[in-house]
Enzyme design. Structure first.
Site, short mmCIF file in Angstrom:
data_model
loop_
_atom_site.label_atom_id
_atom_site.label_comp_id
_atom_site.label_asym_id
_atom_site.label_seq_id
_atom_site.Cartn_x
_atom_site.Cartn_y
_atom_site.Cartn_z
N ARG A 29 0.84 -1.18 0.00
CA ARG A 29 0.00 0.00 0.00
C ARG A 29 0.89 1.25 0.00
O ARG A 29 2.02 1.21 0.47
CB ARG A 29 -0.91 0.00 1.22
CG ARG A 29 -1.84 -1.20 1.31
CD ARG A 29 -2.64 -1.16 2.60
NE ARG A 29 -3.59 -2.29 2.70
CZ ARG A 29 -3.29 -3.48 3.24
NH1 ARG A 29 -2.07 -3.68 3.74
NH2 ARG A 29 -4.20 -4.44 3.29
N LYS A 68 -3.76 -2.11 11.23
CA LYS A 68 -4.96 -2.46 11.99
C LYS A 68 -5.03 -3.96 12.29
O LYS A 68 -5.57 -4.38 13.31
CB LYS A 68 -6.20 -2.04 11.20
CG LYS A 68 -6.31 -0.54 10.99
CD LYS A 68 -7.54 -0.20 10.17
CE LYS A 68 -7.67 1.30 9.93
NZ LYS A 68 -8.86 1.64 9.11
N HIS A 143 -3.03 3.45 -6.68
CA HIS A 143 -3.42 2.20 -6.01
C HIS A 143 -3.52 1.05 -6.99
O HIS A 143 -3.44 -0.12 -6.60
CB HIS A 143 -4.74 2.39 -5.28
CG HIS A 143 -5.08 1.27 -4.34
ND1 HIS A 143 -4.39 1.04 -3.16
CD2 HIS A 143 -6.03 0.30 -4.40
CE1 HIS A 143 -4.89 -0.01 -2.55
NE2 HIS A 143 -5.89 -0.50 -3.28
N ARG A 146 -0.88 -1.74 -7.12
CA ARG A 146 -1.10 -2.88 -6.21
C ARG A 146 -1.98 -3.92 -6.89
O ARG A 146 -1.71 -5.13 -6.80
CB ARG A 146 -1.75 -2.36 -4.93
CG ARG A 146 -2.14 -3.39 -3.89
CD ARG A 146 -2.60 -2.65 -2.64
NE ARG A 146 -3.31 -3.48 -1.69
CZ ARG A 146 -2.74 -4.22 -0.76
NH1 ARG A 146 -1.42 -4.25 -0.66
NH2 ARG A 146 -3.46 -4.94 0.10
N HIS A 169 -3.87 -9.02 3.07
CA HIS A 169 -5.32 -9.12 3.25
C HIS A 169 -5.63 -9.96 4.49
O HIS A 169 -4.89 -10.91 4.80
CB HIS A 169 -5.98 -9.76 2.03
CG HIS A 169 -6.06 -8.84 0.86
ND1 HIS A 169 -6.19 -9.29 -0.44
CD2 HIS A 169 -6.03 -7.48 0.77
CE1 HIS A 169 -6.23 -8.25 -1.26
NE2 HIS A 169 -6.14 -7.16 -0.55
N TYR A 179 -10.13 -9.92 -6.79
CA TYR A 179 -9.52 -10.31 -8.06
C TYR A 179 -10.29 -11.42 -8.76
O TYR A 179 -9.70 -12.26 -9.45
CB TYR A 179 -8.06 -10.70 -7.82
CG TYR A 179 -7.28 -9.55 -7.25
CD1 TYR A 179 -6.92 -8.47 -8.04
CD2 TYR A 179 -6.98 -9.51 -5.89
CE1 TYR A 179 -6.26 -7.38 -7.51
CE2 TYR A 179 -6.32 -8.42 -5.34
CZ TYR A 179 -5.96 -7.36 -6.16
OH TYR A 179 -5.31 -6.27 -5.63
#
Length: 220
Positions: A29, A68, A143, A146, A169, A179
């Site tokens: 990211r 997070k 982005h 990525r 993820h 995806y």
């Protein structure tokens, strides 16, 4: 492939070339790569460890936070071409710091201003928009590098679990949901592989039978 070639050529002309190139080859990211420090890299083992993210608040303050989720804290292996690029990037940084009478330390950001201060996330995003326009790909966002990384891996036959780990993820379901557009291609490749595998097995069995029959014939 043609679009990717155009993009790479445009990226090479940018002052943030190393940063954009690393986003493309790692799938990190924007915030994760901006927070990366030299102590997080092991160029001998061609690996980095992602443990923080960098953000800019509305008042202009730069903050660094831990991810997070535990999945976001992860090791990511680097292709050797990227290791070579990072080695040169470090040499360039060391020279720039020496010109300012400073030394580069392991606590310094991998990507920063000449004086070592962190880059503004908005700046790298806006600059990339100009790069995309120059490449004739004005619809492309930062982005999307990525997304391109993940799509290339899946189309190359890399297991979705590995892609999930590289992207950080929280679950493999997230990876597959995002995806899903690559699934038809993966399904087709799987069908072709199972067909090729069965053909190979049948051929091997036929060769075995032929050999056995040949050994059973008595020469007179």
């Amino acid at each position: 492939p043609d679009d990717l070639s155009k993009l790479l050529n445009a990226i090479r002309q940018s002052s943030y070339y190393s940063y954009y190139h690393m986003l493309l080859l790692t799938g990190l990211r924007r915030s994760e790569l901006l927070a990366l420090k030299w102590k997080d890299l092991d160029l001998e083992l061609a690996s980095i460890y992602v443990s923080h993210s960098l953000y800019r608040l509305d008042d202009g303050t730069i903050i660094i936070k831990e991810p997070k989720t535990s999945r976001s804290r992860r090791p990511v292996d680097l292709p050797l071409s990227l290791v070579t690029l990072l080695r040169q990037h470090r040499v360039d940084q060391e020279v720039q710091r020496l010109m300012l009478g400073k030394s580069l330390t392991e606590d310094d950001f991998v990507f920063s201003h000449v004086d070592g201060s962190p880059l503004n996330p908005n700046t790298v995003t806006h600059t990339f928009a100009k790069v995309a326009v120059r490449a004739g790909l004005s619809h492309l966002r930062l982005h999307d590098l990525r997304h391109i990384h993940a799509t290339m891996l899946l189309k190359a036959g890399v297991h979705p679990r590995i892609v999930q780990e590289r992207l950080g993820h929280s679950s493999i379901a997230t990876t597959l949901d995002i995806y899903s557009h690559t699934v038809p291609g993966i399904q087709k490749a799987a069908a072709e592989r199972i067909d090729a595998l069965l053909t190979k097995m049948v051929q091997a069995e036929n060769v075995g039978k032929t050999s056995a029959e040949g050994e059973g014939v008595e020469c007179r």
